[in-house]
Design a protein around this motif. Structure first.
Motif, PDB file in Angstrom:
ATOM      1  N   LEU A   1      38.607  47.044  34.222  1.00 20.06           N
ATOM      2  CA  LEU A   1      39.349  48.175  34.656  1.00 20.06           C
ATOM      3  C   LEU A   1      38.666  49.175  35.664  1.00 20.06           C
ATOM      4  N   SER A   2      37.198  49.031  35.827  1.00 19.57           N
ATOM      5  CA  SER A   2      36.578  49.921  36.568  1.00 19.57           C
ATOM      6  C   SER A   2      36.213  49.300  37.819  1.00 19.57           C
ATOM      7  N   GLY A   3      36.473  47.929  37.896  1.00 25.33           N
ATOM      8  CA  GLY A   3      36.022  47.217  39.058  1.00 25.33           C
ATOM      9  C   GLY A   3      34.676  47.087  39.446  1.00 25.33           C
ATOM     10  N   SER A   4      33.830  47.090  38.418  1.00 20.22           N
ATOM     11  CA  SER A   4      32.413  46.911  38.385  1.00 20.22           C
ATOM     12  C   SER A   4      31.632  45.758  37.977  1.00 20.22           C
ATOM     13  N   VAL A   5      30.681  45.524  38.508  1.00 25.59           N
ATOM     14  CA  VAL A   5      29.466  44.635  37.918  1.00 25.59           C
ATOM     15  C   VAL A   5      28.294  45.127  37.545  1.00 25.59           C
ATOM     16  N   GLU A   6      27.876  45.348  36.442  1.00 25.47           N
ATOM     17  CA  GLU A   6      26.517  46.042  36.144  1.00 25.47           C
ATOM     18  C   GLU A   6      25.485  45.309  35.502  1.00 25.47           C
ATOM     19  N   THR A   7      24.422  46.086  35.346  1.00 27.95           N
ATOM     20  CA  THR A   7      23.187  45.371  34.680  1.00 27.95           C
ATOM     21  C   THR A   7      22.435  46.494  34.012  1.00 27.95           C
ATOM     22  N   VAL A   8      21.815  46.085  32.821  1.00 29.00           N
ATOM     23  CA  VAL A   8      20.705  46.848  32.258  1.00 29.00           C
ATOM     24  C   VAL A   8      19.750  46.011  31.442  1.00 29.00           C
ATOM     25  N   ASP A   9      18.389  46.459  31.399  1.00 23.86           N
ATOM     26  CA  ASP A   9      17.498  45.597  30.658  1.00 23.86           C
ATOM     27  C   ASP A   9      17.972  45.587  29.316  1.00 23.86           C
ATOM     28  N   TYR A  10      16.868  44.772  28.528  1.00 23.66           N
ATOM     29  CA  TYR A  10      17.307  44.447  27.214  1.00 23.66           C
ATOM     30  C   TYR A  10      17.016  45.777  26.229  1.00 23.66           C
ATOM     31  N   ASN A  11      16.387  46.688  26.734  1.00 20.93           N
ATOM     32  CA  ASN A  11      16.269  47.856  25.807  1.00 20.93           C
ATOM     33  C   ASN A  11      17.223  48.946  26.249  1.00 20.93           C
ATOM     34  N   GLY A  12      17.996  48.651  27.194  1.00 21.91           N
ATOM     35  CA  GLY A  12      19.079  49.686  27.472  1.00 21.91           C
ATOM     36  C   GLY A  12      18.867  50.682  28.666  1.00 21.91           C
ATOM     37  N   ASN A  13      17.608  50.325  29.294  1.00 26.39           N
ATOM     38  CA  ASN A  13      17.163  51.212  30.161  1.00 26.39           C
ATOM     39  C   ASN A  13      17.582  50.660  31.586  1.00 26.39           C
ATOM     40  N   ASN A  14      17.236  51.306  32.806  1.00 28.69           N
ATOM     41  CA  ASN A  14      17.374  51.006  34.143  1.00 28.69           C
ATOM     42  C   ASN A  14      18.725  50.260  34.388  1.00 28.69           C
ATOM     43  N   ARG A  15      19.809  51.096  33.826  1.00 31.47           N
ATOM     44  CA  ARG A  15      21.164  50.615  34.079  1.00 31.47           C
ATOM     45  C   ARG A  15      21.512  50.674  35.600  1.00 31.47           C
ATOM     46  N   LYS A  16      22.145  49.715  36.219  1.00 34.80           N
ATOM     47  CA  LYS A  16      22.676  49.835  37.623  1.00 34.80           C
ATOM     48  C   LYS A  16      23.901  49.317  37.925  1.00 34.80           C
ATOM     49  N   ILE A  17      24.364  49.835  38.743  1.00 38.75           N
ATOM     50  CA  ILE A  17      25.940  49.364  39.358  1.00 38.75           C
ATOM     51  C   ILE A  17      25.637  48.352  40.471  1.00 38.75           C
ATOM     52  N   LEU A  18      25.869  47.138  40.325  1.00 34.37           N
ATOM     53  CA  LEU A  18      25.545  46.279  41.317  1.00 34.37           C
ATOM     54  C   LEU A  18      26.698  46.329  42.383  1.00 34.37           C
ATOM     55  N   PHE A  19      27.807  46.423  41.934  1.00 35.22           N
ATOM     56  CA  PHE A  19      29.056  46.295  42.805  1.00 35.22           C
ATOM     57  C   PHE A  19      30.174  47.062  41.889  1.00 35.22           C
ATOM     58  N   HIS A  20      30.722  47.908  42.933  1.00 39.21           N
ATOM     59  CA  HIS A  20      31.997  48.591  42.440  1.00 39.21           C
ATOM     60  C   HIS A  20      32.900  48.703  43.449  1.00 39.21           C
ATOM     61  N   ILE A  21      34.249  48.072  43.382  1.00 41.36           N
ATOM     62  CA  ILE A  21      35.258  48.114  43.943  1.00 41.36           C
ATOM     63  C   ILE A  21      36.647  48.621  43.062  1.00 41.36           C
ATOM     64  N   PRO A  22      37.202  49.789  43.131  1.00 41.22           N
ATOM     65  CA  PRO A  22      38.271  49.838  42.221  1.00 41.22           C
ATOM     66  C   PRO A  22      39.540  48.812  42.441  1.00 41.22           C
ATOM     67  N   LEU A  23      40.274  48.556  41.583  1.00 37.53           N
ATOM     68  CA  LEU A  23      41.357  47.433  41.777  1.00 37.53           C
ATOM     69  C   LEU A  23      40.802  45.889  41.865  1.00 37.53           C
ATOM     70  N   LEU A  24      39.291  45.773  41.898  1.00 30.76           N
ATOM     71  CA  LEU A  24      38.802  44.336  42.147  1.00 30.76           C
ATOM     72  C   LEU A  24      38.997  43.466  41.017  1.00 30.76           C
ATOM     73  N   HIS A  25      39.136  44.037  39.694  1.00 32.82           N
ATOM     74  CA  HIS A  25      39.592  43.369  38.366  1.00 32.82           C
ATOM     75  C   HIS A  25      38.551  41.985  38.315  1.00 32.82           C
ATOM     76  N   PRO A  26      37.351  41.959  38.220  1.00 32.43           N
ATOM     77  CA  PRO A  26      36.285  41.118  37.787  1.00 32.43           C
ATOM     78  C   PRO A  26      36.485  40.706  36.495  1.00 32.43           C
ATOM     79  N   TYR A  27      36.630  39.370  36.111  1.00 28.29           N
ATOM     80  CA  TYR A  27      37.046  38.954  34.796  1.00 28.29           C
ATOM     81  C   TYR A  27      35.786  37.711  34.328  1.00 28.29           C
ATOM     82  N   GLY A  28      34.804  37.616  35.010  1.00 24.82           N
ATOM     83  CA  GLY A  28      33.663  36.689  34.426  1.00 24.82           C
ATOM     84  C   GLY A  28      32.569  36.763  35.395  1.00 24.82           C
ATOM     85  N   VAL A  29      31.401  36.344  34.817  1.00 24.12           N
ATOM     86  CA  VAL A  29      30.076  36.554  35.520  1.00 24.12           C
ATOM     87  C   VAL A  29      29.295  35.344  35.017  1.00 24.12           C
ATOM     88  N   VAL A  30      28.591  34.624  35.734  1.00 25.60           N
ATOM     89  CA  VAL A  30      27.723  33.537  35.901  1.00 25.60           C
ATOM     90  C   VAL A  30      26.487  33.854  36.441  1.00 25.60           C
TER      91      VAL A  30
END
Length: 79
Positions: free
Chosen positions: A35-64
């Protein structure tokens, strides 16, 4: 693998999650939000959240993760 307890790591700005991947070596979680068109990451403790990629209407549906590369695929609307 036995799960002893569950822990909430991310609770904000999550809309329509469609894929999740773990990087066990670097202890990070990656996900895509269709919905937001983003690829994000966070460490296992829930810290250091980062938006790696964000394009509205991108509709990413999977990550490998194929270290050191992170791939995602998107949903294309065909009329």
């Amino acid at each position: 693998m036995e799960i002893k307890e569950s822990v909430t790591i991310v609770t904000t700005h999550l809309y329509l999650l469609k894929g999740i991947e773990l990087d066990q070596g670097n202890k990070r979680i990656f996900w895509v939000d269709a919905l937001s068109g983003s690829v994000e990451t966070v460490d296992y403790n829930g810290n250091n959240r980062k938006i790696l990629f964000h394009i509205p209407l991108l509709h990413p549906y999977g990550v490998v993760l194929v270290t050191p590369f992170l791939f995602f695929y998107r949903l294309d609307y065909i009329s």
